[in-house]
Design a protein around this motif. Sequence first.
Motif, PDB file in Angstrom:
ATOM      1  N   LEU A 143       0.823  -1.207   0.000  1.00  0.00           N
ATOM      2  CA  LEU A 143       0.000   0.000   0.000  1.00  0.00           C
ATOM      3  C   LEU A 143       0.862   1.264   0.000  1.00  0.00           C
ATOM      4  O   LEU A 143       0.559   2.250  -0.694  1.00  0.00           O
ATOM      5  N   GLU A 144       1.949   1.216   0.784  1.00  0.00           N
ATOM      6  CA  GLU A 144       2.850   2.375   0.818  1.00  0.00           C
ATOM      7  C   GLU A 144       3.467   2.604  -0.566  1.00  0.00           C
ATOM      8  O   GLU A 144       3.589   3.751  -1.019  1.00  0.00           O
ATOM      9  N   LYS A 145       3.846   1.506  -1.210  1.00  0.00           N
ATOM     10  CA  LYS A 145       4.414   1.614  -2.560  1.00  0.00           C
ATOM     11  C   LYS A 145       3.366   2.183  -3.520  1.00  0.00           C
ATOM     12  O   LYS A 145       3.657   3.049  -4.350  1.00  0.00           O
ATOM     13  N   ARG A 146       2.129   1.704  -3.405  1.00  0.00           N
ATOM     14  CA  ARG A 146       1.053   2.175  -4.276  1.00  0.00           C
ATOM     15  C   ARG A 146       0.789   3.663  -4.038  1.00  0.00           C
ATOM     16  O   ARG A 146       0.581   4.432  -4.989  1.00  0.00           O
ATOM     17  N   VAL A 147       0.811   4.050  -2.752  1.00  0.00           N
ATOM     18  CA  VAL A 147       0.613   5.468  -2.414  1.00  0.00           C
ATOM     19  C   VAL A 147       1.734   6.305  -3.016  1.00  0.00           C
ATOM     20  O   VAL A 147       1.498   7.383  -3.603  1.00  0.00           O
ATOM     21  N   SER A 148       2.967   5.818  -2.876  1.00  0.00           N
ATOM     22  CA  SER A 148       4.094   6.589  -3.431  1.00  0.00           C
ATOM     23  C   SER A 148       3.973   6.679  -4.963  1.00  0.00           C
ATOM     24  O   SER A 148       4.251   7.735  -5.562  1.00  0.00           O
ATOM     25  N   ASP A 149       3.546   5.565  -5.593  1.00  0.00           N
ATOM     26  CA  ASP A 149       3.350   5.582  -7.044  1.00  0.00           C
ATOM     27  C   ASP A 149       2.247   6.585  -7.424  1.00  0.00           C
ATOM     28  O   ASP A 149       2.386   7.350  -8.398  1.00  0.00           O
ATOM     29  N   MET A 150       1.164   6.579  -6.644  1.00  0.00           N
ATOM     30  CA  MET A 150       0.072   7.511  -6.917  1.00  0.00           C
ATOM     31  C   MET A 150       0.516   8.955  -6.705  1.00  0.00           C
ATOM     32  O   MET A 150       0.113   9.864  -7.458  1.00  0.00           O
ATOM     33  N   GLU A 151       1.353   9.171  -5.696  1.00  0.00           N
ATOM     34  CA  GLU A 151       1.879  10.520  -5.469  1.00  0.00           C
ATOM     35  C   GLU A 151       2.706  10.961  -6.673  1.00  0.00           C
ATOM     36  O   GLU A 151       2.626  12.127  -7.115  1.00  0.00           O
ATOM     37  N   GLU A 152       3.515  10.032  -7.210  1.00  0.00           N
ATOM     38  CA  GLU A 152       4.315  10.347  -8.389  1.00  0.00           C
ATOM     39  C   GLU A 152       3.389  10.664  -9.573  1.00  0.00           C
ATOM     40  O   GLU A 152       3.608  11.637 -10.320  1.00  0.00           O
ATOM     41  N   GLU A 153       2.346   9.851  -9.753  1.00  0.00           N
ATOM     42  CA  GLU A 153       1.402  10.085 -10.842  1.00  0.00           C
ATOM     43  C   GLU A 153       0.696  11.430 -10.640  1.00  0.00           C
ATOM     44  O   GLU A 153       0.447  12.169 -11.606  1.00  0.00           O
ATOM     45  N   LEU A 154       0.381  11.719  -9.386  1.00  0.00           N
ATOM     46  CA  LEU A 154      -0.272  12.995  -9.082  1.00  0.00           C
ATOM     47  C   LEU A 154       0.623  14.166  -9.453  1.00  0.00           C
ATOM     48  O   LEU A 154       0.157  15.178 -10.020  1.00  0.00           O
ATOM     49  N   LYS A 155       1.905  14.026  -9.135  1.00  0.00           N
ATOM     50  CA  LYS A 155       2.864  15.075  -9.498  1.00  0.00           C
ATOM     51  C   LYS A 155       2.903  15.238 -11.011  1.00  0.00           C
ATOM     52  O   LYS A 155       2.878  16.357 -11.545  1.00  0.00           O
ATOM     53  N   VAL A 156       2.949  14.089 -11.706  1.00  0.00           N
ATOM     54  CA  VAL A 156       2.982  14.130 -13.170  1.00  0.00           C
ATOM     55  C   VAL A 156       1.694  14.761 -13.698  1.00  0.00           C
ATOM     56  O   VAL A 156       1.707  15.595 -14.624  1.00  0.00           O
ATOM     57  N   LEU A 157       0.562  14.394 -13.100  1.00  0.00           N
ATOM     58  CA  LEU A 157      -0.720  14.945 -13.525  1.00  0.00           C
ATOM     59  C   LEU A 157      -0.787  16.456 -13.305  1.00  0.00           C
ATOM     60  O   LEU A 157      -1.274  17.200 -14.173  1.00  0.00           O
ATOM     61  N   THR A 158      -0.291  16.892 -12.156  1.00  0.00           N
ATOM     62  CA  THR A 158      -0.299  18.338 -11.899  1.00  0.00           C
ATOM     63  C   THR A 158       0.610  19.040 -12.909  1.00  0.00           C
ATOM     64  O   THR A 158       0.278  20.146 -13.397  1.00  0.00           O
ATOM     65  N   GLU A 159       1.751  18.418 -13.214  1.00  0.00           N
ATOM     66  CA  GLU A 159       2.643  19.011 -14.223  1.00  0.00           C
ATOM     67  C   GLU A 159       1.937  19.051 -15.589  1.00  0.00           C
ATOM     68  O   GLU A 159       2.002  20.036 -16.333  1.00  0.00           O
ATOM     69  N   LEU A 160       1.246  17.935 -15.902  1.00  0.00           N
ATOM     70  CA  LEU A 160       0.536  17.887 -17.183  1.00  0.00           C
ATOM     71  C   LEU A 160      -0.592  18.927 -17.218  1.00  0.00           C
ATOM     72  O   LEU A 160      -0.825  19.581 -18.243  1.00  0.00           O
ATOM     73  N   LYS A 161      -1.295  19.112 -16.107  1.00  0.00           N
ATOM     74  CA  LYS A 161      -2.360  20.111 -16.043  1.00  0.00           C
ATOM     75  C   LYS A 161      -1.795  21.517 -16.263  1.00  0.00           C
ATOM     76  O   LYS A 161      -2.363  22.341 -16.994  1.00  0.00           O
ATOM     77  N   SER A 162      -0.656  21.719 -15.549  1.00  0.00           N
ATOM     78  CA  SER A 162      -0.044  23.046 -15.710  1.00  0.00           C
ATOM     79  C   SER A 162       0.429  23.248 -17.157  1.00  0.00           C
ATOM     80  O   SER A 162       0.259  24.319 -17.745  1.00  0.00           O
ATOM     81  N   ASP A 163       1.018  22.181 -17.748  1.00  0.00           N
ATOM     82  CA  ASP A 163       1.455  22.259 -19.153  1.00  0.00           C
ATOM     83  C   ASP A 163       0.247  22.461 -20.055  1.00  0.00           C
ATOM     84  O   ASP A 163       0.275  23.262 -21.007  1.00  0.00           O
TER      85      ASP A 163
END
Length: 183
Positions: A143-163
């Motif tokens: 679960l911790e790994k999944r959360v960290s992966d989701m956090e990474e995806e969230l960061k990517v998503l926020t970057e993509l939104k900003s882009d």
Amino acid sequence: MSSLYSRNKDLSSRSRKSLSDSPPSSPSPSTKSFRQDRASSRSDSSGVEALSDRLTPRTSTYTRRENRLASLNKTEDDSASKDYKKLYEDALAENEKLKSRLEDSKQELSKIRSQLDRVTQKQDRISERSTVFESEKREKEALEKRVSDMEEELKVLTELKSDNQRLKDENGALIRVISKLSK
């Protein structure tokens, strides 16, 4: 020094007892016939009355000796039977003691077995808990790994939104410039 004296005294009294305890041996047939021959030769020389006077004490001594031997044999038989009875009673008492000790040992063994069963069950529960703990630990790590992966995806998503927002803004600016140019 006194102990050595007492030991020697004990040994000497034992040897005297063993000699005095042993019954005198009965005369052999040859000794009896020799006595009878001597008695008959004396009767010839000194008369019948002297012979009977001499034989009476000997006969009574012999009879007393035989009676004493017979009584010793009876007492030995009685003591032997008593000894067997005592030995039997001692053996019974010893058997009872051993039976009680065996029963105590059986009870102690059952107590130890029950304690061992409890400890084994406790260890099983602990191992089950540890197994559950291990599986929970693995699930938590996953679960911790999944959360960290989701956090990474969230960061990517926020970057993509900003882009994406930046690109929308640029596209709007370009559309305005093109519309001004086309007018």
